[in-house]
Design a protein around this motif. Structure first.
Motif, PDB file in Angstrom:
ATOM      1  N   ARG A 328       0.999  -1.251   0.067  1.00 34.56           N
ATOM      2  CA  ARG A 328      -0.096   0.026  -0.203  1.00 34.56           C
ATOM      3  C   ARG A 328       0.855   1.313   0.089  1.00 34.56           C
ATOM      4  O   ARG A 328       1.831   1.446   0.744  1.00 34.56           O
ATOM      5  CB  ARG A 328      -0.868  -0.032   1.324  1.00 34.56           C
ATOM      6  CG  ARG A 328      -1.766   1.302   1.331  1.00 34.56           C
ATOM      7  CD  ARG A 328      -2.687   1.088   2.412  1.00 34.56           C
ATOM      8  NE  ARG A 328      -2.225   1.349   3.718  1.00 34.56           N
ATOM      9  CZ  ARG A 328      -2.781   0.931   4.918  1.00 34.56           C
ATOM     10  NH1 ARG A 328      -4.034   0.891   4.818  1.00 34.56           N
ATOM     11  NH2 ARG A 328      -2.299   1.218   6.152  1.00 34.56           N
ATOM     12  N   ASP A 331       0.029   5.829   3.509  1.00 36.23           N
ATOM     13  CA  ASP A 331      -1.022   6.090   4.003  1.00 36.23           C
ATOM     14  C   ASP A 331      -0.951   6.951   5.477  1.00 36.23           C
ATOM     15  O   ASP A 331      -0.739   6.285   6.380  1.00 36.23           O
ATOM     16  CB  ASP A 331      -1.832   4.721   4.306  1.00 36.23           C
ATOM     17  CG  ASP A 331      -3.442   5.112   5.003  1.00 36.23           C
ATOM     18  OD1 ASP A 331      -3.966   6.239   4.913  1.00 36.23           O
ATOM     19  OD2 ASP A 331      -4.002   4.097   5.220  1.00 36.23           O
ATOM     20  N   MET A 425      -7.575   0.571  -2.357  1.00 40.25           N
ATOM     21  CA  MET A 425      -8.267   0.071  -1.246  1.00 40.25           C
ATOM     22  C   MET A 425      -9.727   0.594  -1.336  1.00 40.25           C
ATOM     23  O   MET A 425      -9.838   1.610  -1.823  1.00 40.25           O
ATOM     24  CB  MET A 425      -7.700   0.714   0.160  1.00 40.25           C
ATOM     25  CG  MET A 425      -6.235   0.707   0.464  1.00 40.25           C
ATOM     26  SD  MET A 425      -6.006  -0.807   1.777  1.00 40.25           S
ATOM     27  CE  MET A 425      -6.959  -0.261   3.052  1.00 40.25           C
ATOM     28  N   ASP A 451     -11.434   1.174   8.061  1.00 34.12           N
ATOM     29  CA  ASP A 451     -12.020   2.960   7.899  1.00 34.12           C
ATOM     30  C   ASP A 451     -13.380   2.573   7.254  1.00 34.12           C
ATOM     31  O   ASP A 451     -14.067   3.485   7.503  1.00 34.12           O
ATOM     32  CB  ASP A 451     -10.916   3.464   7.050  1.00 34.12           C
ATOM     33  CG  ASP A 451      -9.778   3.826   7.711  1.00 34.12           C
ATOM     34  OD1 ASP A 451     -10.037   4.362   8.564  1.00 34.12           O
ATOM     35  OD2 ASP A 451      -8.674   3.692   7.000  1.00 34.12           O
TER      36      ASP A 451
HETATM   37 MG    MG Z   1      -7.583   2.339   6.296  1.00 34.19          MG
END
Ligand code: MG
Ligand code: PEP
Length: 566
Positions: A328, A331, A425, A451
């Motif tokens: 990822r 973030d 995501m 989230d």
């Molecule tokens: Mg997240």
């Protein structure tokens, strides 16, 4: 019996060791400089030797990264500026060494603590730690040495500092602390060392003396002080059952994650860096479903360079031996801050300037990471995903930057793998609802339920006051997941999940039935999830999932799943 929070699973009965720091009282006295300086030099030399000794003993169990705390302490103890200031005070003011050490250290701590910067605040903690040792050595006080524990022991403490946890050896059969939560430093450490731990157990310090027998039930979060024979037997049986269960799961390490009617899925691990790779492989992970790269940035005092990142990604890709690794991109923001970067002041940082929003604006940061990733891609099977995508335009912009970086590298003559998948995501409801459109552009999705749930329920994931709204089993969340999976499959894309829901044993049957292709979780949850998958029929789970989508509440869903699978 005391109740706390079960932070790292396991059950053990052993003698207690109450970790209590010696009480240091510093008095100002007149001192003869030559004598006091000699006393100081000797104590400082002993302090350096002590820290080196602790580091050496801890090195048997810890990674380089985890040992870094001792290097910081050694650097401090060997700092000529620090020693110089103390010696000049002894000379100029003709005071005793411990008073001079205490005064100089307090001034430095106050100065560092006043700085609005996490890096300097950590340095303040280092100074405190080192001067504490130094003062004890000057006063001839004994500091508890956890590395010297040589019989089965359960440690009881207010909390364990990073240097305490770094000293735990194989004789430590668990610990109980008065403060802390599931995500506190000591809890994370206990999990990675696989030591049972109960944290947030208030009253434990008052109730326990060194030498008492402790029954530590870190499956349910109980601490028993001097339990009777019957209780000890019960706990020993519970420990044996837990060990058996853990052992029995090991036969699944190399098994396929396949249902009784031959539907295969992939079970992967979430990692924060290379040191977690071994755990994923040892627990039968078929890949990495989420590499949270923000730790590379957070455990640093500068934006990691392209070279530093390249090494980190290469190490993980090689370590995973050709298995898929989903990385990822950065973030950061929300609760994840950097000591060397100032975020704008916002009322709601979780809804603000973070993750892909920041990367699209500050393209230098983003391009550096993408260059490092593309360069590392030839060392394994790389998938890249962007966090917090809300609109198709954001995804297309991020993908265009990736394409540009890739073309730039190829023009420079650098090799880049030609099978890198680029996905996203799904953690914002807007993306879940529009998944069938997003899947025209993204190669895959990974659902971030941590989230997705906070944004769907409008409930801050950091707030204990609204934690009851963290409801993975709520049919509204299940419907969003369903839309995401169906939307992806419509365009032939695969869907994973890397939020905590993916590793919950009662969520696995529903997710399986909804058609989730990949489940990514903490390494220690993988084998349990495989046991669940291999015991179920896909056809039946499809029916179960359909039924759940039409129930009213999270409670009804959970009850229903239990009634079917238990
Ligand atoms: Mg997240
Ligand atoms: C998520 O949001 O579910 C997720 C996996 O990401 P993080 O927990 O790092 O925000």
């Amino acid at each position: 019996m005391l109740k706390g929070i079960a932070a790292s699973a396991g059950v053990n009965v052993a003698k207690a060791y109450k970790l209590e720091a010696p009480v240091v009282v510093i008095e100002k006295k007149a001192g003869e400089p030559v004598e006091e300086i000699k006393k100081f030099d000797d104590a400082l030399a002993k302090t350096v030797k002590d820290i080196e000794g602790v580091k050496e003993r801890a090195a048997k169990r810890l990674s380089e990264e985890e040992l870094a705390v001792f290097d910081a302490h050694l650097m401090m103890a060997n700092d000529p500026e620090f020693a110089g200031q103390i010696k000049s005070m002894i000379e100029n003011e003709k005071v005793n060494a411990e008073y001079a050490a205490d005064t100089v250290a307090n001034q430095m701590v106050a100065m560092f603590e006043a700085m609005d910067n996490d890096y300097f605040r950590e340095r303040a903690a280092d100074i405190k730690d080192v001067t504490f040792r130094l003062k004890c050595n000057l006063l001839g006080l004994q500091i508890p040495d956890l590395t010297a524990i040589d019989e089965p022991t359960i440690i009881v403490a207010h909390d364990l500092t990073p240097s305490d946890t770094a000293q735990l050896n194989e004789w430590v059969k668990g610990f109980a602390t008065a403060i802390g939560g599931k995500t506190s430093h000591s809890a994370i450490m206990a999990n990675s060392l696989e030591i049972p731990a109960v944290v947030g157990c208030s009253g434990v310090l008052e109730a326990v003396q060194t030498g008492d027998v402790i029954g530590l039930d870190a499956l349910d979060g109980f601490v028993y002080v001097n339990p009777d024979e019957e209780k000890v037997k019960e706990l020993e049986e519970k420990a044996a059952r837990y060990a058996e269960e853990k052992e029995a799961l090991k036969v699944l390490v190399n098994a396929k994650s396949i249902t009784t009617d031959d539907h295969e899925v992939e079970l992967a691990g979430n990692i924060g860096g290379f040191k977690d790779v071994e755990g994923v492989l040892k627990n039968g992970g078929e890949g990495v479903g989420l590499f949270r790269t923000e730790f590379l940035y957070m455990d640093n005092d500068h934006f990691p360079t392209e070279e530093e990142q390249f090494e980190a990604y290469k190490q993980v890709l090689e370590g995973m031996e050709g298995k898929k690794v989903v990385v990822r991109t950065l973030d950061i923001g929300g609760d994840k801050k950097l000591s060397y970067y100032t975020f704008p002041e916002e009322m709601n940082p979780f809804l603000g300037y973070r993750a892909i929003r920041l990367c699209l604006k500050e393209q230098d940061i983003f391009r550096t990471q993408l260059r490092a990733l593309c360069r590392a891609s030839v060392y394994g099977k790389l998938c890249i995903m962007f966090p917090m995508i809300a609109t198709i335009n954001e995804f297309r912009q991020a993908k265009a930057i990736y394409e540009d970086v890739k073309a730039e590298l190829i023009a420079e003559g650098v090799q880049v793998a030609d099978d890198i998948q680029v996905g996203m995501m799904v953690e914002i409801p807007a993306a879940a609802v529009l998944a069938d459109e997003f899947s025209k552009y993204a190669d895959f999705f990974s659902i971030g339920t941590n989230d997705l749930i906070q944004y769907s329920m409008a409930a801050d994931r950091m707030s204990e006051n609204v934690s009851y709204l963290y409801q993975p089993y709520n049919p509204s969340i299940l419907r969003l997941i369903n839309m995401t999976i169906k939307g992806a499959h419509k365009n032939g894309r695969w869907v994973g999940m890397c939020g905590a829901m993916a590793g919950e044993p009662y969520a696995v049957p529903i997710l399986l039935g909804l058609g989730l292709d990949e489940f990514s979780m903490s390494a220690t949850q993988i084998l349990k999830a495989r046991k669940v998958v291999t015991s179920l029929s896909y056809a039946e789970m499809q029916k179960l999932a359909d039924h759940c989508l039409n129930l009213d509440s999270a409670e009804e869903v959970l009850d229903y799943v239990k009634s079917v699978v238990d």
